[in-house]
Design a protein around this motif. Structure first.
Motif, PDB file in Angstrom:
ATOM      1  N   VAL A  30       6.635  28.269  12.281  1.00 40.62           N
ATOM      2  CA  VAL A  30       6.913  27.029  13.000  1.00 40.62           C
ATOM      3  C   VAL A  30       6.664  25.821  12.096  1.00 40.62           C
ATOM      4  O   VAL A  30       7.381  24.812  12.151  1.00 40.62           O
ATOM      5  CB  VAL A  30       6.106  26.938  14.322  1.00 40.62           C
ATOM      6  CG1 VAL A  30       4.656  26.560  14.075  1.00 40.62           C
ATOM      7  CG2 VAL A  30       6.759  25.946  15.264  1.00 40.62           C
ATOM      8  N   ALA A  31       5.678  25.933  11.237  1.00 40.55           N
ATOM      9  CA  ALA A  31       5.386  24.817  10.334  1.00 40.55           C
ATOM     10  C   ALA A  31       6.543  24.585   9.365  1.00 40.55           C
ATOM     11  O   ALA A  31       6.788  23.462   8.922  1.00 40.55           O
ATOM     12  CB  ALA A  31       4.098  25.088   9.560  1.00 40.55           C
ATOM     13  N   MET A  51       9.604  25.136  10.237  1.00 38.95           N
ATOM     14  CA  MET A  51      10.740  24.651  11.031  1.00 38.95           C
ATOM     15  C   MET A  51      10.660  23.154  11.278  1.00 38.95           C
ATOM     16  O   MET A  51      11.684  22.489  11.437  1.00 38.95           O
ATOM     17  CB  MET A  51      10.741  25.337  12.406  1.00 38.95           C
ATOM     18  CG  MET A  51      11.020  26.813  12.383  1.00 38.95           C
ATOM     19  SD  MET A  51      10.933  27.436  14.071  1.00 38.95           S
ATOM     20  CE  MET A  51      10.877  29.184  13.761  1.00 38.95           C
ATOM     21  N   LEU A  52       9.408  22.649  11.337  1.00 38.80           N
ATOM     22  CA  LEU A  52       9.217  21.291  11.841  1.00 38.80           C
ATOM     23  C   LEU A  52      10.101  20.249  11.190  1.00 38.80           C
ATOM     24  O   LEU A  52      10.617  19.370  11.861  1.00 38.80           O
ATOM     25  CB  LEU A  52       7.745  20.890  11.691  1.00 38.80           C
ATOM     26  CG  LEU A  52       6.809  21.615  12.657  1.00 38.80           C
ATOM     27  CD1 LEU A  52       5.367  21.256  12.377  1.00 38.80           C
ATOM     28  CD2 LEU A  52       7.158  21.278  14.097  1.00 38.80           C
ATOM     29  N   GLN A  53      10.263  20.332   9.905  1.00 40.28           N
ATOM     30  CA  GLN A  53      11.043  19.306   9.225  1.00 40.28           C
ATOM     31  C   GLN A  53      12.472  19.777   8.939  1.00 40.28           C
ATOM     32  O   GLN A  53      13.180  19.194   8.137  1.00 40.28           O
ATOM     33  CB  GLN A  53      10.354  18.895   7.920  1.00 40.28           C
ATOM     34  CG  GLN A  53       9.060  18.134   8.134  1.00 40.28           C
ATOM     35  CD  GLN A  53       9.299  16.704   8.585  1.00 40.28           C
ATOM     36  OE1 GLN A  53      10.242  16.051   8.182  1.00 40.28           O
ATOM     37  NE2 GLN A  53       8.411  16.208   9.444  1.00 40.28           N
ATOM     38  N   ARG A  54      12.853  20.853   9.620  1.00 37.45           N
ATOM     39  CA  ARG A  54      14.208  21.353   9.413  1.00 37.45           C
ATOM     40  C   ARG A  54      14.950  21.375  10.738  1.00 37.45           C
ATOM     41  O   ARG A  54      14.387  21.714  11.779  1.00 37.45           O
ATOM     42  CB  ARG A  54      14.178  22.783   8.855  1.00 37.45           C
ATOM     43  CG  ARG A  54      13.703  22.857   7.419  1.00 37.45           C
ATOM     44  CD  ARG A  54      13.723  24.310   6.942  1.00 37.45           C
ATOM     45  NE  ARG A  54      13.546  24.398   5.512  1.00 37.45           N
ATOM     46  CZ  ARG A  54      12.374  24.470   4.908  1.00 37.45           C
ATOM     47  NH1 ARG A  54      11.269  24.454   5.629  1.00 37.45           N
ATOM     48  NH2 ARG A  54      12.300  24.542   3.604  1.00 37.45           N
ATOM     49  N   GLY A  55      16.199  21.013  10.704  1.00 40.65           N
ATOM     50  CA  GLY A  55      17.040  21.140  11.895  1.00 40.65           C
ATOM     51  C   GLY A  55      17.420  22.594  12.085  1.00 40.65           C
ATOM     52  O   GLY A  55      16.991  23.463  11.324  1.00 40.65           O
ATOM     53  N   VAL A  56      18.217  22.856  13.112  1.00 36.89           N
ATOM     54  CA  VAL A  56      18.638  24.231  13.374  1.00 36.89           C
ATOM     55  C   VAL A  56      19.380  24.791  12.157  1.00 36.89           C
ATOM     56  O   VAL A  56      19.091  25.890  11.688  1.00 36.89           O
ATOM     57  CB  VAL A  56      19.547  24.291  14.621  1.00 36.89           C
ATOM     58  CG1 VAL A  56      20.084  25.700  14.803  1.00 36.89           C
ATOM     59  CG2 VAL A  56      18.779  23.854  15.860  1.00 36.89           C
ATOM     60  N   TRP A  88      17.067  25.338   9.182  1.00 41.83           N
ATOM     61  CA  TRP A  88      16.227  26.511   9.368  1.00 41.83           C
ATOM     62  C   TRP A  88      17.038  27.788   9.179  1.00 41.83           C
ATOM     63  O   TRP A  88      16.629  28.709   8.484  1.00 41.83           O
ATOM     64  CB  TRP A  88      15.585  26.481  10.747  1.00 41.83           C
ATOM     65  CG  TRP A  88      14.986  27.803  11.125  1.00 41.83           C
ATOM     66  CD1 TRP A  88      15.440  28.660  12.051  1.00 41.83           C
ATOM     67  CD2 TRP A  88      13.823  28.411  10.548  1.00 41.83           C
ATOM     68  NE1 TRP A  88      14.650  29.769  12.109  1.00 41.83           N
ATOM     69  CE2 TRP A  88      13.646  29.657  11.189  1.00 41.83           C
ATOM     70  CE3 TRP A  88      12.918  28.039   9.546  1.00 41.83           C
ATOM     71  CZ2 TRP A  88      12.614  30.518  10.879  1.00 41.83           C
ATOM     72  CZ3 TRP A  88      11.883  28.913   9.239  1.00 41.83           C
ATOM     73  CH2 TRP A  88      11.733  30.133   9.888  1.00 41.83           C
ATOM     74  N   MET A  89      18.210  27.825   9.801  1.00 44.64           N
ATOM     75  CA  MET A  89      19.021  29.030   9.714  1.00 44.64           C
ATOM     76  C   MET A  89      19.347  29.358   8.261  1.00 44.64           C
ATOM     77  O   MET A  89      19.337  30.518   7.860  1.00 44.64           O
ATOM     78  CB  MET A  89      20.323  28.862  10.518  1.00 44.64           C
ATOM     79  CG  MET A  89      20.107  28.962  12.019  1.00 44.64           C
ATOM     80  SD  MET A  89      19.194  30.463  12.468  1.00 44.64           S
ATOM     81  CE  MET A  89      18.922  30.211  14.209  1.00 44.64           C
ATOM     82  N   MET A 130      14.546  22.754  15.101  1.00 40.62           N
ATOM     83  CA  MET A 130      14.528  24.199  15.331  1.00 40.62           C
ATOM     84  C   MET A 130      13.291  24.632  16.101  1.00 40.62           C
ATOM     85  O   MET A 130      13.351  25.450  17.001  1.00 40.62           O
ATOM     86  CB  MET A 130      14.570  24.915  13.978  1.00 40.62           C
ATOM     87  CG  MET A 130      14.585  26.412  14.114  1.00 40.62           C
ATOM     88  SD  MET A 130      16.084  26.988  14.923  1.00 40.62           S
ATOM     89  CE  MET A 130      15.483  28.404  15.786  1.00 40.62           C
ATOM     90  N   PHE A 131      12.143  24.015  15.763  1.00 43.00           N
ATOM     91  CA  PHE A 131      10.897  24.394  16.449  1.00 43.00           C
ATOM     92  C   PHE A 131      11.008  24.100  17.942  1.00 43.00           C
ATOM     93  O   PHE A 131      10.414  24.766  18.762  1.00 43.00           O
ATOM     94  CB  PHE A 131       9.711  23.651  15.837  1.00 43.00           C
ATOM     95  CG  PHE A 131       9.541  22.235  16.294  1.00 43.00           C
ATOM     96  CD1 PHE A 131      10.325  21.222  15.758  1.00 43.00           C
ATOM     97  CD2 PHE A 131       8.604  21.901  17.269  1.00 43.00           C
ATOM     98  CE1 PHE A 131      10.170  19.920  16.178  1.00 43.00           C
ATOM     99  CE2 PHE A 131       8.453  20.603  17.692  1.00 43.00           C
ATOM    100  CZ  PHE A 131       9.241  19.613  17.152  1.00 43.00           C
ATOM    101  N   LEU A 143      12.648  27.018  19.628  1.00 44.94           N
ATOM    102  CA  LEU A 143      11.694  28.132  19.684  1.00 44.94           C
ATOM    103  C   LEU A 143      10.667  27.897  20.784  1.00 44.94           C
ATOM    104  O   LEU A 143      10.430  28.754  21.637  1.00 44.94           O
ATOM    105  CB  LEU A 143      11.000  28.266  18.326  1.00 44.94           C
ATOM    106  CG  LEU A 143       9.859  29.285  18.264  1.00 44.94           C
ATOM    107  CD1 LEU A 143      10.397  30.697  18.354  1.00 44.94           C
ATOM    108  CD2 LEU A 143       9.041  29.112  16.992  1.00 44.94           C
ATOM    109  N   ILE A 179       0.683  19.039  11.795  1.00 42.09           N
ATOM    110  CA  ILE A 179       1.318  19.850  10.756  1.00 42.09           C
ATOM    111  C   ILE A 179       2.741  19.385  10.483  1.00 42.09           C
ATOM    112  O   ILE A 179       3.513  20.077   9.829  1.00 42.09           O
ATOM    113  CB  ILE A 179       1.267  21.365  11.080  1.00 42.09           C
ATOM    114  CG1 ILE A 179       2.063  21.679  12.340  1.00 42.09           C
ATOM    115  CG2 ILE A 179      -0.166  21.835  11.202  1.00 42.09           C
ATOM    116  CD1 ILE A 179       2.168  23.173  12.617  1.00 42.09           C
ATOM    117  N   GLY A 180       3.078  18.189  11.000  1.00 43.95           N
ATOM    118  CA  GLY A 180       4.303  17.560  10.512  1.00 43.95           C
ATOM    119  C   GLY A 180       5.429  17.350  11.491  1.00 43.95           C
ATOM    120  O   GLY A 180       6.521  16.964  11.094  1.00 43.95           O
TER     121      GLY A 180
END
Ligand SMILES: Nc1ncnc2c1ncn2[C@@H]1O[C@H](COP(=O)(O)OP(=O)(O)O)[C@@H](O)[C@H]1O
Ligand SMILES: [Mg+2]
Lengths: 256, 484
Positions: free
Chosen positions: A123-124, A126-131, A134-135, B1-2, B5, B378-379
């Protein structure tokens, strides 16, 4: 820290600090009374070192670490990361700083209860990535998370939720989470404070290993024994740092 | 994305969002059910009203107006008009044994009526039922009688037709099924053929008016007609009062038929002046608009034709053309009005959904404050946290409203079965077909409207999630982390 005033030969070759706090002040306002926790703190974090910040409970260690990690704002003073003032960043850049530049480990683990160990780590990422972002990186990042958990000895705990893990296991997951984005500085706030001695020792060993692998780390603790492993120990007393020059530091040998 | 999820995780793990989704579901289902049933009634009602009235009605004074043949021909020639027919409307009295009852008499050409408003589909009994109902189809007379009863359009055969069997000479007519005071519906809401007046003679009395509309100069006229079928139109008022007979029959009963008369005829002496042709009169026209024609434009065109023809009758009010909606304005308006009230109630229900979602989400935010702090630490960005909760609201809205839609569709399409089950199990009749005139509860879902409700529910959920989301986004990471 008078690098400019007395440029000793050893200091000239020393690399510049990754993190530098300068004249940091922090005052909490509670019920009309002001509580001055930090009264002008200077400190440096140098590449590759393990810096221990000691101090009694309530001395402001967490406050200082939060300020170093971009979680709060100082009332006065600056925090420089790579020479750039962290708190002059805009909100989103500060978020990115928290996500990428530093990694936080808390005393109470602070894992997300709904997620599995593996998801708590990814999850950490993912936080700064869009879908889409991330994909694109999912496979690689998930593998990295697996490797980290594996390295922490949690290979068979990946799908467990935090409630099914012991304290030590939770803290390992938290460390893996802090490391997933390859931060240059690991900030740990009493990572053993909530663990029994044996478990705490194994966690410390883990930090030691990471440090040996070159991970710059700042660890806050009120346990002097914990500080043994550190390159350098500073102590927070009365809102100021004392004992900044501690022997073992490999990069800052005092002149004879 | 998070966000994705965590939304998925939060949806599965927590009781609170279940309640929120449940609230959204119930609100959605309720609105769709009420709207479908209400809308169904309104639709049934409008359809019945329209079917009875035709597209446009021209109404003149009760004593009628002359020149209707020419008027009908001119109107039928209009491009906006498909068909037109003259009609007669009069108050009459009928006798069932020792019971007298006022009725609305209508004189029509049934064939034309079928063209203009669809007369056959309002008939209650089909020919097979009628044949069974009639006792003696073997004899010649019986066969002739059955033929009379089952012919497509009632006629007035004239007195000669009954030279041998007088009953065959009777003018044929249909009447509203509830006109007969002893007709009753059974528990299923169906009428019994055994109580029907089909095949019975019915004495009808009218009071003719003079050309000037005066009552009492002419004697009441009584005539027997033969009821060949009964009508169930869907509008109680009509079915309880209408007796429809051939135009020529009613016209002659009312003394409105074209005939030979005398100038200055003195009814007391029976003497008059010169012989003249007295034109026939009608007091209504029914009109079917051309397919695709705008009703209001057609109405105006008809009215213009009337105005033109009435130019040389300065002392007469011209008949008035109205669309079927205008004719039934009072009652349609009342139902529409009710719709407004219901919409208002739906607004309140929507508000309830918003508040439910908002409070549930506020509770979730409180409960998750520390996790929000962790995510921020955590951001996660402020916008990311807000997006998480708005997305959560969206998810709950989608899940809740789609479930609500499914439930509503299930209930509405099985409303009549549900009612039957409730009736057999608990003896509770949610819907008594004896009191209401539609014998089935409307059970079709208007999917366009239902999807609009679903969209509304989703928007409500998102709006409800927005305030807590904003609060969550404003939490400072340290404060959230220290939150116990
Ligand atoms: N948000 C806050 N509001 C008010 N007082 C605070 C807040 N955070 C910390 N404090 C107070 O500041 C002091 C230092 O806290 P902290 O940095 O957590 O100390 P440590 O980590 O060294 O135990 C404590 O007395 C604590 O009660
Ligand atoms: Mg602390």
């Amino acid at each position: 820290m008078n690098l400019t005033a007395t440029p000793a030969p050893a200091a000239v070759t020393a690399p510049p600090p990754i993190l530098r706090a300068q004249a940091i002040e922090k005052t909490y306002r509670m019920g009309g009374k002001d509580l001055r926790v930090l009264k002008g703190v200077d400190c440096e974090v140098r590449p590759g070192e393990l810096l221990a910040i000691l101090g009694r409970s309530g001395s402001g260690k967490s406050t200082l670490l939060h300020l170093l990690g971009g979680l709060d704002r100082p009332d006065a003073g600056q925090v420089f990361y790579d020479g750039e003032d962290v708190y002059r960043r805009r909100g989103r850049e500060l978020d990115r700083y928290r996500n990428h530049s530093v990694g936080f480990v808390f005393q109470f683990y602070h894992l997300l209860p709904e997620l599995s160990a593996l998801e708590n780590v990814t999850v950490a990422a993912m936080l700064q990535r869009g879908v889409a972002g991330w994909m694109g990186a999912k496979k690689q990042l998930t593998q990295r998370a697996r490797d980290l958990l594996d390295q922490m000895g949690l290979a068979d705990r990946m799908t467990h939720r935090p409630s099914k893990l012991s304290g030590g296991e939770r803290q390992r997951v938290a460390i893996a989470r802090a490391l997933i984005n390859e931060p240059r500085v690991l900030l740990a706030d009493e990572p053993t404070g909530n663990l029994d001695q044996e478990t705490g020792a194994s966690i410390l060993e883990l930090f030691d290993q990471l440090h040996a692998g070159g991970q710059t780390t700042v660890m806050v603790t009120h346990d002097p024994k914990v500080a043994d492993a550190a390159d350098r120990v500073v102590t927070l007393v009365g809102g100021r740092l004392a004992g900044e020059e501690v022997a073992q530091s490999p990069t800052d040998q005092p002149a004879p | 994305m998070f966000k994705l999820l965590l939304v998925l995780k939060y949806l599965r793990r927590k009781l609170a969002p279940l309640f929120a989704a449940l609230a959204v579901m119930l609100c959605t289902a309720m609105v769709i059910i009420v709207m479908s049933v209400m809308g169904g009634f309104l639709e049934n009602f409008r359809a019945s009203a329209h079917a009875l009235t035709g597209d446009i009605v021209v109404e003149g004074p009760l004593q009628g107006f002359t020149g209707y043949e020419e008027l009908v021909a001119t109107i039928e020639a209009l491009p906006e008009v498909a068909a037109a027919a003259p009609m007669l409307r009069a108050v009459g009295l009928v006798n069932f044994r020792d019971t007298a009852k006022p009725v609305q008499l209508q004189g029509v050409d049934f064939q034309k009526l079928e063209q203009i408003v669809g007369y056959k589909k309002t008939l209650l009994w089909n020919n097979d039922q009628l044949r069974q109902h009639l006792r003696d189809p073997q004899s010649e007379a019986g066969k002739a009688f059955v033929a009379k009863m089952t012919r497509a359009f009632p006629i007035d055969p004239g007195p000669e037709a009954g030279a041998k069997i007088p009953a065959l000479a009777l003018p044929e007519a249909v009447m509203g099924v509830e006109v007969y005071p002893f007709q009753r519906r059974n528990d299923d809401g169906d009428y019994e053929l055994s109580r029907s007046r089909a095949g019975e003679k019915l004495p009808v009395t009218v009071i003719p008016l003079t050309e000037a509309g005066t009552v009492g100069v002419l004697e009441p006229v009584r005539r027997e007609i033969l009821i060949t079928n009964e009508v169930k139109s869907g509008l109680y008022d009509i079915d309880a009062s209408a007796v429809v007979l051939p135009f020529s029959t009613l016209q002659s009963m009312l003394n409105m038929q074209p005939r030979t008369g005398f100038t200055d005829f003195d009814p007391n002496t029976g003497r008059g002046g010169e012989e003249i042709q007295v034109p026939g009169r009608a007091n209504q026209l029914v009109i079917k608009a051309a397919p695709g024609a705008d009703l209001l434009a057609a109405r105006d065109a008809v009215q213009a034709v009337i105005a033109k023809q009435w130019e040389d009758r300065p002392l007469q009010f011209p008949p008035l053309a109205r669309t079927w909606e205008e004719v039934h304005q009072n009652i349609l308006g009342a139902v529409e009005n009710e719709k407004g009230l219901v919409t208002f109630l739906f607004g309140i229900i929507g508000l309830v959904a918003v508040v439910m979602v908002a409070t549930t989400f506020y509770m979730i935010v409180l409960e998750k404050t520390r996790d929000i702090g962790v995510l921020r630490a955590i951001g996660a960005s402020r916008g990311g946290i807000m997006g998480l909760f708005v997305g959560y609201g969206l998810a709950i809205g989608v899940v809740g409203s789609l479930l609500g839609l499914a439930i509503a569709v299930g209930i509405v399409t099985h409303l009549n079965e549900i009612q039957a089950i409730l009736n057999t199990w608990f003896g509770w009749q949610m819907w008594d077909p004896k009191t209401y005139f539609f014998d089935r509860i409307p059970d079709t879902v208007n999917y366009t409207e239902a999807l609009r409700v679903v969209a509304g529910a989703i928007i409500s959920s998102v709006v409800g999630a927005m305030i807590p989301a904003w609060i969550a986004g404003r939490l400072k990471p340290v404060d959230a982390l220290r939150y116990e």
